[in-house]
Design an enzyme around this catalytic site. Structure first.
Site, short mmCIF file in Angstrom:
data_model
loop_
_atom_site.label_atom_id
_atom_site.label_comp_id
_atom_site.label_asym_id
_atom_site.label_seq_id
_atom_site.Cartn_x
_atom_site.Cartn_y
_atom_site.Cartn_z
N VAL A 171 4.01 1.43 1.79
CA VAL A 171 3.94 0.42 2.84
C VAL A 171 4.29 -0.95 2.25
O VAL A 171 3.79 -1.32 1.19
CB VAL A 171 2.54 0.38 3.49
CG1 VAL A 171 2.50 -0.63 4.63
CG2 VAL A 171 2.16 1.77 4.03
N ASP A 211 -7.38 12.01 10.62
CA ASP A 211 -7.48 11.46 9.26
C ASP A 211 -8.24 10.14 9.29
O ASP A 211 -7.85 9.17 8.64
CB ASP A 211 -6.08 11.29 8.66
CG ASP A 211 -6.09 11.16 7.14
OD1 ASP A 211 -7.12 11.49 6.51
OD2 ASP A 211 -5.06 10.72 6.58
N LYS A 263 6.54 1.04 6.84
CA LYS A 263 6.14 2.25 6.14
C LYS A 263 7.39 3.07 5.86
O LYS A 263 8.15 3.37 6.78
CB LYS A 263 5.15 3.02 7.01
CG LYS A 263 4.49 4.18 6.32
CD LYS A 263 3.27 4.62 7.12
CE LYS A 263 2.60 5.78 6.43
NZ LYS A 263 1.32 6.12 7.06
N GLY A 272 0.82 -1.21 0.00
CA GLY A 272 0.00 0.00 0.00
C GLY A 272 0.85 1.25 0.00
O GLY A 272 2.06 1.20 -0.22
N GLY A 273 0.17 2.34 0.24
CA GLY A 273 0.89 3.60 0.29
C GLY A 273 0.03 4.73 -0.21
O GLY A 273 -0.87 4.52 -1.01
N GLY A 274 0.27 5.90 0.32
CA GLY A 274 -0.48 7.07 -0.08
C GLY A 274 0.47 8.17 -0.49
O GLY A 274 1.55 7.90 -1.04
#
Ligand code: ATP
Ligand code: MG
Ligand code: MG
Length: 281
Positions: free
Chosen positions: A22, A131, A37, A15-17
């Site tokens: 991640v 968030d 992360k 994942g990751g934003g």
């Protein structure tokens, strides 16, 4: 695969934003999976981002709760800044909503209840998440909820509002006061949780728009479609919780995460508050 800190063998990206990526990794020393992360490469020379990344680790690490992802370690190797945390085998709530919303009322309320529990713990430790959104809620295979991503969390007492760069957080879950840009508190997290519950039960977001600004304005000014009009299976008691947590005026919302959690629990176990009948018959 890449090895970090002489200990973590990177397996795959999970994942990751905007700020980080991640990875799933293996902790060779303890022989268990972990999630790592890593601050994105474009930010590694930006002191503000490095500070923010460290603060994320510190905020999360100051908490110890079954519904908060545990932090195990932090480190830096050359330009790689990383946070090692508990690996959650499962899905994030955004994936679950995309796959099968509207969720059953009981499942949605159980999830919201655990998020409220995590928030209660964070708020008691002077941490505002800021968030809360489905991407940041992980659901393990056992159904256990884990809140993660304290990336823009602030200590309540902190007065630093240094915010460089673009909008942080997702505007769809912003409270009206957050949308206005004023300093936000615990009740802002409760508003966001109300939106998450709305979305789990209706499959829709209450406010949509062409731009972040137009969505922010709707949080401030507009009414949303009542959940029960979109999904008649929602009980009145659960709709009431959504309406109360999503009041525009923070003073009209729940006073605390615990109060919201208590109402959610009452929906799950309505009998608990009744007199035990059979006992002395
Ligand atoms: P954002 O843009 O939301 O700030 P981010 O870069 O801060 O994203 P996270 O929100 O922490 O990153 O994680 C992104 C995704 O990676 C999550 O939605 C989840 O799917 C996955 N993920 C994060 N942490 C874990 C974990 N501990 N175990 C399993 N998966 C995880
Ligand atoms: Mg996130
Ligand atoms: Mg983040």
């Amino acid at each position: 695969g890449h090895q970090l800190g002489g200990r973590y063998e990177v397996i795959e990206r999970i994942g990751g934003g905007g700020m980080a990526l991640v990875y799933k990794a293996q902790d060779i020393l303890l022989n268990r999976n972990v999630a790592i992360k890593v601050l994105r490469q474009q930010f590694v020379h930006d002191e503000e981002f490095i500070r923010r990344f460290r603060r994320e680790a510190q905020s999360a690490a100051s908490l110890s709760h079954p519904n908060v992802v545990s932090i195990y370690d932090v480190g830096q190797e050359d330009e790689i800044h990383y946070i090692v945390m508990e690996y959650i085998e499962g899905q994030n709530l955004n994936e679950i909503i995309k796959e099968r919303a509207p969720l059953q009322v009981e499942e949605a309320v159980r999830i919201a209840c655990q998020i409220a529990d995590a928030l209660d713990h964070a708020h008691h430790n002077q941490i505002i998440h800021r968030d809360i959104k489905p991407h940041n809620i992980l659901i393990g295979r056992n159904g256990r909820v884990k809140v993660t991503d304290f990336g823009i969390a602030r200590a309540v007492t902190s007065t630093t509002i240094t915010q460089t760069g673009s909008v942080v957080g997702s505007v769809h879950y912003f409270s009206p006061e957050h949308a206005k840009g004023v300093v936000t508190g615990e009740k802002s997290d409760l508003y966001s949780l109300g939106i998450v519950l709305y979305q789990m039960l209706t499959g829709q977001l209450p406010f949509l728009g062409e731009s972040p600004i137009s969505v922010a304005l709707k949080h401030l000014q507009e009414d949303f479609e009542e959940p029960r009009l979109l999904n008649p299976l929602i009980p009145q008691s659960v709709e009431n919780i959504i309406l109360k947590s999503m009041r525009k005026d923070p003073n009209e919302r729940y006073q605390s995460a615990l109060e919201m959690q208590t109402d959610l629990e009452t929906c799950l176990f309505p009998d608990r508050l009744q007199e035990p009948k059979a006992m002395f018959d």
